[in-house]
Structures are given as structure tokens and as C-alpha cells.
Design a protein around this motif. Structure first.
Motif, PDB file in Angstrom:
ATOM      1  N   ARG A   1     -60.959   5.409  -0.879  1.00  0.00           N
ATOM      2  CA  ARG A   1     -61.588   6.686  -0.522  1.00  0.00           C
ATOM      3  C   ARG A   1     -60.506   7.697  -0.163  1.00  0.00           C
ATOM      4  O   ARG A   1     -59.378   7.336   0.166  1.00  0.00           O
TER       5      ARG A   1
ATOM      6  N   ASN B   1     -67.641  12.979   0.165  1.00  0.00           N
ATOM      7  CA  ASN B   1     -67.324  13.061  -1.261  1.00  0.00           C
ATOM      8  C   ASN B   1     -68.597  12.850  -2.076  1.00  0.00           C
ATOM      9  O   ASN B   1     -69.137  11.749  -2.128  1.00  0.00           O
ATOM     10  N   ASP B   2     -69.073  13.920  -2.704  1.00  0.00           N
ATOM     11  CA  ASP B   2     -70.290  13.873  -3.512  1.00  0.00           C
ATOM     12  C   ASP B   2     -69.968  13.270  -4.879  1.00  0.00           C
ATOM     13  O   ASP B   2     -69.178  13.817  -5.646  1.00  0.00           O
ATOM     14  N   ASP B   3     -70.607  12.141  -5.182  1.00  0.00           N
ATOM     15  CA  ASP B   3     -70.282  11.384  -6.392  1.00  0.00           C
ATOM     16  C   ASP B   3     -71.235  11.678  -7.550  1.00  0.00           C
ATOM     17  O   ASP B   3     -71.148  11.046  -8.593  1.00  0.00           O
ATOM     18  N   TYR B   4     -72.155  12.636  -7.381  1.00  0.00           N
ATOM     19  CA  TYR B   4     -73.164  12.888  -8.422  1.00  0.00           C
ATOM     20  C   TYR B   4     -72.764  14.088  -9.273  1.00  0.00           C
ATOM     21  O   TYR B   4     -72.675  15.203  -8.785  1.00  0.00           O
TER      22      TYR B   4
ATOM     23  N   LYS C   1     -66.529   8.410 -14.904  1.00  0.00           N
ATOM     24  CA  LYS C   1     -66.587   9.574 -14.042  1.00  0.00           C
ATOM     25  C   LYS C   1     -65.229  10.272 -14.070  1.00  0.00           C
ATOM     26  O   LYS C   1     -64.276   9.788 -14.679  1.00  0.00           O
TER      27      LYS C   1
ATOM     28  N   TYR D   1     -62.838  10.645 -11.960  1.00  0.00           N
ATOM     29  CA  TYR D   1     -61.692   9.876 -11.483  1.00  0.00           C
ATOM     30  C   TYR D   1     -61.175   8.905 -12.545  1.00  0.00           C
ATOM     31  O   TYR D   1     -59.986   8.596 -12.594  1.00  0.00           O
TER      32      TYR D   1
ATOM     33  N   GLU E   1     -68.331  15.787  -7.558  1.00  0.00           N
ATOM     34  CA  GLU E   1     -68.075  15.269  -8.900  1.00  0.00           C
ATOM     35  C   GLU E   1     -68.234  16.351  -9.962  1.00  0.00           C
ATOM     36  O   GLU E   1     -67.435  16.433 -10.896  1.00  0.00           O
TER      37      GLU E   1
END
Length: 215
Positions: free
Chosen positions: A82, A108-111, A145, A147, A169
């Protein structure tokens, strides 16, 4: 959440989920890695950009010590967990050779947007084709994604660090898309130039210009 972590500053950007192999040779980091591995504790890799320690970095864990040499140097495998932000650097820790930092962990917004990510992946693939690179992301395309492709889109270290600092994201997807929109036309132009140079000096089957056309 705020806590203290040992830090290992490096001139790289590590993304969450990324697997990084490192060779450890400095005494302070041999101590850090040994202690973290034995205690199953994580440590931080804050990015060093233009010889300056940056405030953002990634918490990582040692997943394996692959080899330990006679002089104590090590080859290790790590995985990014993270992103953290440094609040204060603790340069000296009692009985430790390494430094540490007090950090917090930004939300951290992952969508993201699946259609946008598909365009990004297509752009990265086109980039690789133009550069004659073959890359296996070890994931199905629909699971990729930002990353996962961050290191494979031709970003500079400074740009990778900017990407690390984006906490949504969809922002990361847009950032890579804009980068590809900038570099792909330049690469296509270079590719066309190469083809022109290759043709120079060779016999070419061209139709002669007909002066009677249009008269």
C-alpha cells in the motif's frame, strides 16, 4: 492511521501489488531485511527522484530471501502492499543502522472505468509492438489495472512518481492514456521514417506521374 516503519529509500517507484527483486549489500539494509523477514514485518520504499527523498512511497513485505552470500549480501523478493506518505523522517533509531519514518496511508480508490482501462491496455500493446517488446502481464486483460501497466507504458521516473501520487484508479487510467496519446504518434512517425530510410537506395516499383491526368 499513522505508524512508524523502517525505510529503504531507492531511486525507483514501487506500485501496490508489484513484485520487486532486490540485491541487498549495504550493512544497514542487510540488518533491516533480516529483522523484517524474521519478524514478518513490512518496510517502506520511499522514492528518491532527482536525488531527493520524496514524501510518497510504498509499503512492501519480504516474501522470500532467495540467496544469502558469504559476506551477508542477499537476493530477496518483495511485494508492494500500500502507498504511504511520510510525515517525519527518523534518521537515527537506537541500536539500528537504518532509518525510519512516521507515515500515514492515504485512502486509495481502486475503482476505475473498465472501458477506459481497455483503451489503456490497447495503447500499451501498440507501444510494445512499435518497440518490438513482448510483455506478459501474468493476468487476464480484464483484470489489469493502472498499477499493473504503470512500468510498461514508457513513463519516466518522475512520471511514475506522479502516477503513484494519484489516489483514484480512474485518475491513474487517464494519466496513462494521456501519456500514450502523446508518445504513440511520435513513435509512429519514427516508424514511418525508418521505413523511408530502408527504401532509400532500393529499386521501387512506382507508377510514373501522368502529365495528361486532369487536362
Amino acid at each position: 492511521m499513522t505508524n512508524f516503519i523502517p525505510i529503504f529509500p531507492l531511486s525507483i517507484v514501487v506500485f501496490p501489488g508489484e513484485k520487486v527483486h532486490l540485491h541487498i549489500f549495504e550493512p544497514r539494509y542487510k540488518q533491516l531485511i533480516t529483522e523484517c523477514f524474521e519478524a514478518k514485518k513490512s518496510f517502506g520504499i520511499p522514492s528518491v527522484v532527482n536525488n531527493r527523498l520524496q514524501e510518497m512511497g510504498t509499503l512492501v513485505q519480504v516474501t522470500e530471501i532467495v540467496q544469502t552470500y558469504e559476506n551477508g549480501e542477499m537476493d530477496i523478493k518483495t511485494e508492494g502492499l500500500r502507498i504511504f506518505r511520510i510525515l517525519e523522517v527518523i534518521k537515527q533509531i537506537p541500536e539500528k543502522l537504518y532509518s525510519g519514518a512516521i507515515v500515514n496511508y492515504p485512502e486509495n480508490d481502486d475503482y476505475g472505468n473498465r472501458e477506459l482501462m481497455q483503451k489503456v491496455v490497447m495503447g500499451v500493446k501498440q507501444l510494445h509492438r512499435l518497440l518490438n517488446i513482448s510483455k506478459d502481464f501474468k493476468k487476464p486483460e480484464e483484470q489489469l489495472k493502472a498499477y499493473d501497466v504503470g512500468h510498461h507504458a514508457g513513463l519516466s521516473l518522475e512520471e511514475e512518481y506522479e502516477l503513484l501520487g494519484l489516489m483514484k484508479e480512474i485518475q491513474r487510467q487517464e494519466y496513462i492514456k494521456r501519456h500514450l496519446q502523446k508518445v504513440l504518434p511520435m513513435l509512429l512517425e519514427m516508424e514511418q521514417l525508418k521505413e523511408k530510410v530502408k527504401l532509400n537506395g532500393h529499386f521501387r516499383n512506382l507508377s510514373a506521374f501522368d502529365f495528361d491526368l486532369g487536362l
